[in-house]
Scaffold this active site. Structure first.
Site, mmCIF file in Angstrom:
data_model
loop_
_atom_site.group_PDB
_atom_site.id
_atom_site.type_symbol
_atom_site.label_atom_id
_atom_site.label_comp_id
_atom_site.label_asym_id
_atom_site.label_seq_id
_atom_site.Cartn_x
_atom_site.Cartn_y
_atom_site.Cartn_z
ATOM 1 N N TYR A 141 -142.583 -33.575 -28.408
ATOM 2 C CA TYR A 141 -141.647 -34.511 -29.049
ATOM 3 C C TYR A 141 -140.258 -33.897 -29.228
ATOM 4 O O TYR A 141 -139.301 -34.602 -29.510
ATOM 5 C CB TYR A 141 -142.177 -34.978 -30.413
ATOM 6 C CG TYR A 141 -143.432 -35.847 -30.320
ATOM 7 C CD1 TYR A 141 -143.929 -36.255 -29.103
ATOM 8 C CD2 TYR A 141 -144.100 -36.256 -31.465
ATOM 9 C CE1 TYR A 141 -145.065 -37.025 -29.010
ATOM 10 C CE2 TYR A 141 -145.246 -37.038 -31.388
ATOM 11 C CZ TYR A 141 -145.720 -37.418 -30.149
ATOM 12 O OH TYR A 141 -146.854 -38.181 -30.057
ATOM 13 N N LYS A 192 -155.874 -28.625 -24.893
ATOM 14 C CA LYS A 192 -156.234 -29.087 -23.543
ATOM 15 C C LYS A 192 -156.087 -27.864 -22.639
ATOM 16 O O LYS A 192 -155.345 -27.864 -21.645
ATOM 17 C CB LYS A 192 -155.298 -30.244 -23.153
ATOM 18 C CG LYS A 192 -155.664 -30.956 -21.880
ATOM 19 C CD LYS A 192 -156.907 -31.812 -21.960
ATOM 20 C CE LYS A 192 -157.242 -32.410 -20.615
ATOM 21 N NZ LYS A 192 -158.616 -32.914 -20.516
ATOM 22 N N ASP A 224 -159.723 -34.514 -25.263
ATOM 23 C CA ASP A 224 -160.440 -35.729 -24.828
ATOM 24 C C ASP A 224 -161.822 -35.784 -25.472
ATOM 25 O O ASP A 224 -162.282 -36.844 -25.934
ATOM 26 C CB ASP A 224 -160.522 -35.820 -23.296
ATOM 27 C CG ASP A 224 -160.767 -34.483 -22.616
ATOM 28 O OD1 ASP A 224 -160.721 -33.442 -23.308
ATOM 29 O OD2 ASP A 224 -161.024 -34.462 -21.403
ATOM 30 N N ASP A 248 -150.855 -36.478 -33.518
ATOM 31 C CA ASP A 248 -150.346 -37.825 -33.749
ATOM 32 C C ASP A 248 -151.439 -38.840 -33.392
ATOM 33 O O ASP A 248 -151.779 -39.750 -34.168
ATOM 34 C CB ASP A 248 -149.106 -38.012 -32.858
ATOM 35 C CG ASP A 248 -148.342 -39.284 -33.151
ATOM 36 O OD1 ASP A 248 -148.721 -39.992 -34.098
ATOM 37 O OD2 ASP A 248 -147.371 -39.568 -32.424
ATOM 38 N N ASP A 252 -154.305 -40.931 -36.064
ATOM 39 C CA ASP A 252 -154.377 -42.401 -36.130
ATOM 40 C C ASP A 252 -155.808 -42.871 -35.857
ATOM 41 O O ASP A 252 -156.304 -43.796 -36.502
ATOM 42 C CB ASP A 252 -153.432 -43.044 -35.105
ATOM 43 C CG ASP A 252 -152.078 -43.373 -35.710
ATOM 44 O OD1 ASP A 252 -151.742 -42.758 -36.750
ATOM 45 O OD2 ASP A 252 -151.364 -44.222 -35.161
#
Ligand code: NAD
Length: 360
Positions: A141, A192, A224, A248, A252
Site C-alpha cells: 500500500y 506467501k 491462501d 486487510d 475483514d
C-alpha cells in the site's frame, strides 16, 4: 494531568457513531475520574470540503499533540471521482504513516449473544476470540514505484511494489509475540513465502525472533490456506500476525465470522503504544444519516483505547461489560438483528450503553 483525545468523526455514518462513542467516553471519564479532554476536527471527505485536502496540516499537528486519536470512518460516493492523491482514504493512510502507527490490532470476538448472527454454524464460531495483528505502514500500500503506464503498443500496464525491510518485519512480529504472551500463547504468522520474496524474508525474520519467545508456539501459514482455515476452523487461531495487504483482507474475513463488521473495533499503535482507535468498518454511505448504524464497534474502540494507550483496565472492562449487558437485554441495531430481539437506532444503542455503564 489532563490527557487529550483527538476525535475525528469523518464521513458517512462516522458522525453518528462517533456521537455515541463520545457519550460513552464522557460517561467513563466522569465515572472513573480519568481526566480526559476532547478536541474535535475533520478528516477524509469532510476535510476535503473544508480544506481541499483529506488531512490538513493543523489536524495532523493536533494528532501529534494528542495522547490518542479516536476516528469514525472516511469516504463516500461524493468524493469517489476525485484524483487519487486527494481522496478521503489518503487522509487515513497519511495519518497512520505520519503517526508511525505500524501495528494494527483487530480482534474478532464473537459475543455469545450474537452466535446466530454469523453465517457460519454456531458450533464453528461460538467462543471465537482471535486477534489479527496487521502491519500497517509498509508493504504494497506504500511501496514505490507504483504507476500506470502506456506501453509502445498502446496497452496500459499498472504495477505496485511490495517492499519489507527486516526491521519493519521484526517490530510487527514482536507485537505479535507480545500479544500472544498476553493471551493463549499461540502465534500464527501468515505469508506467501512459496511465491513472494518479501514473504520469504518475513518468514526468516519471524523465525529468528521466535528464539526470544520460547513460551510462544509459533506456526507459519500461507495466506491462501489461512483464508480457508478462517472459515473452516477459525478457533484454531489465537494471534495472527501478517503484512498490510494480507491483514486487510483476512481481518475483514474474520470480522464476518462474528456476524457483523459493526461490532469490531481496532487499534493502531506506534512503538510507544500511542494509538489511533477506529471501527473496522467503513463509512457505510448506504445507511448514513438514517440513525441505523451500529455504534458498538466505535464504542469498543474507546475500550481498546483505554486499555492499550492509557492502561485504564477497569474503565475498559466496564465498557465491554456494558456492551455485553445491552446485548443481553436483546437490543440490536439492524445489522445484528434477529427474530425476537428489539431493533434499536444508533442513538438508542449508545444511550443504552451509557445507562448500563452508569449502573456498574
Ligand atoms: P463499509 O464498511 O462502509 O460498508 C460495508 C457494508 O457494511 C455496508 O452494507 C454497510 O451498510 C455495512 N456497515 C458498515 N458499518 C456498519 C455499521 N456500523 N452498522 C451497520 N452496518 C454497517 O464498506 P464499503 O461499502 O466498502 O465502503 C464505503 C466507504 O467507506 C468507501 O468510501 C470506502 O472507501 C470507505 N471505507 C473507509 C474505511 C475507514 O474509514 N477505515 C474502511 C473501509 C472502507
Amino acid at each position: 494531568m489532563t490527557k487529550q483525545i483527538l476525535v475525528l468523526p469523518g464521513d458517512g455514518i462516522g458522525p453518528e457513531i462517533m456521537s455515541q462513542a463520545v457519550k460513552v467516553l464522557e460517561q467513563v471519564n466522569q465515572q472513573f475520574n480519568l481526566g480526559f479532554s476532547l478536541v474535535e476536527d475533520v478528516i477524509g471527505g469532510a476535510a476535503i470540503d473544508k480544506h481541499g485536502v483529506p488531512l490538513a496540516d493543523e489536524t495532523l499537528a493536533l494528532a501529534h499533540k494528542s495522547d490518542a486519536v479516536l476516528l469514525g470512518a472516511v469516504g463516500g460516493p461524493k468524493w469517489d471521482t476525485l484524483d487519487r492523491a486527494i481522496r478521503p482514504e489518503r487522509g487515513l493512510l497519511k495519518i497512520r504513516s505520519e503517526m508511525k502507527l505500524f501495528a494494527n490490532l483487530r480482534p474478532a470476538m464473537l459475543y455469545k449473544q450474537l452466535a446466530e448472527a454469523s453465517t457460519l454454524k454456531p458450533e464453528v464460531v461460538s467462543g471465537l476470540d482471535i486477534l489479527i495483528v496487521r502491519e500497517l505502514t509498509g508493504g504494497i500500500y506504500f511501496g514505490s514505484p507504483r504507476d500506470t503506464v502506456t506501453l509502445e503498443n498502446g496497452e496500459r500496464k499498472a504495477f505496485d511494489t511490495l517492499p519489507y525491510s527486516e526491521s519493519e518485519i521484526r517490530r510487527i512480529a514482536k507485537v505479535g509475540f507480545e500479544m500472544a504472551r498476553l493471551r493463549n500463547k499461540k502465534l500464527c504468522s501468515v505469508d506467501k513465502a512459496n511465491v513472494l520474496e518479501s514473504s520469504r524474508l518475513w518468514r526468516e525474520v519471524v523465525t529468528e525472533l521466535a528464539k526470544d519467545y520460547p513460551d510462544i508456539e509459533l506456526s507459519h501459514m500461507y495466506v491462501d490456506n489461512a483464508a480457508m482455515q478462517l472459515v473452516r476452523a477459525p478457533k484454531q487461531f489465537d494471534v495472527i500476525v501478517t503484512d498490510n495487504m494480507f491483514g486487510d483482507i483476512l481481518s475483514d474475513e474474520a470480522s464476518m465470522l462474528t456476524g457483523s463488521i459493526g461490532m469490531l473495533p481496532s487499534a493502531s499503535l506506534d512503538a510507544q503504544n500511542k494509538g489511533m482507535y477506529e471501527p473496522c468498518h467503513g463509512s457505510a454511505p448506504d445507511i448514513a444519516g438514517q440513525n441505523l448504524a451500529n455504534p458498538l464497534a466505535t464504542i469498543l474502540s474507546v475500550s481498546m483505547m483505554l486499555r492499550y494507550s492509557f492502561n485504564e483496565v477497569r474503565a475498559a472492562d466496564a465498557i465491554e461489560q456494558a456492551v455485553s449487558q445491552v446485548l443481553d437485554q436483546g437490543l440490536r441495531t439492524g445489522d445484528i438483528f434477529s427474530h425476537g430481539m428489539t431493533k434499536v437506532s444508533t442513538d438508542a444503542m449508545g444511550d443504552a450503553v451509557v445507562t448500563a455503564l452508569a449502573k456498574l
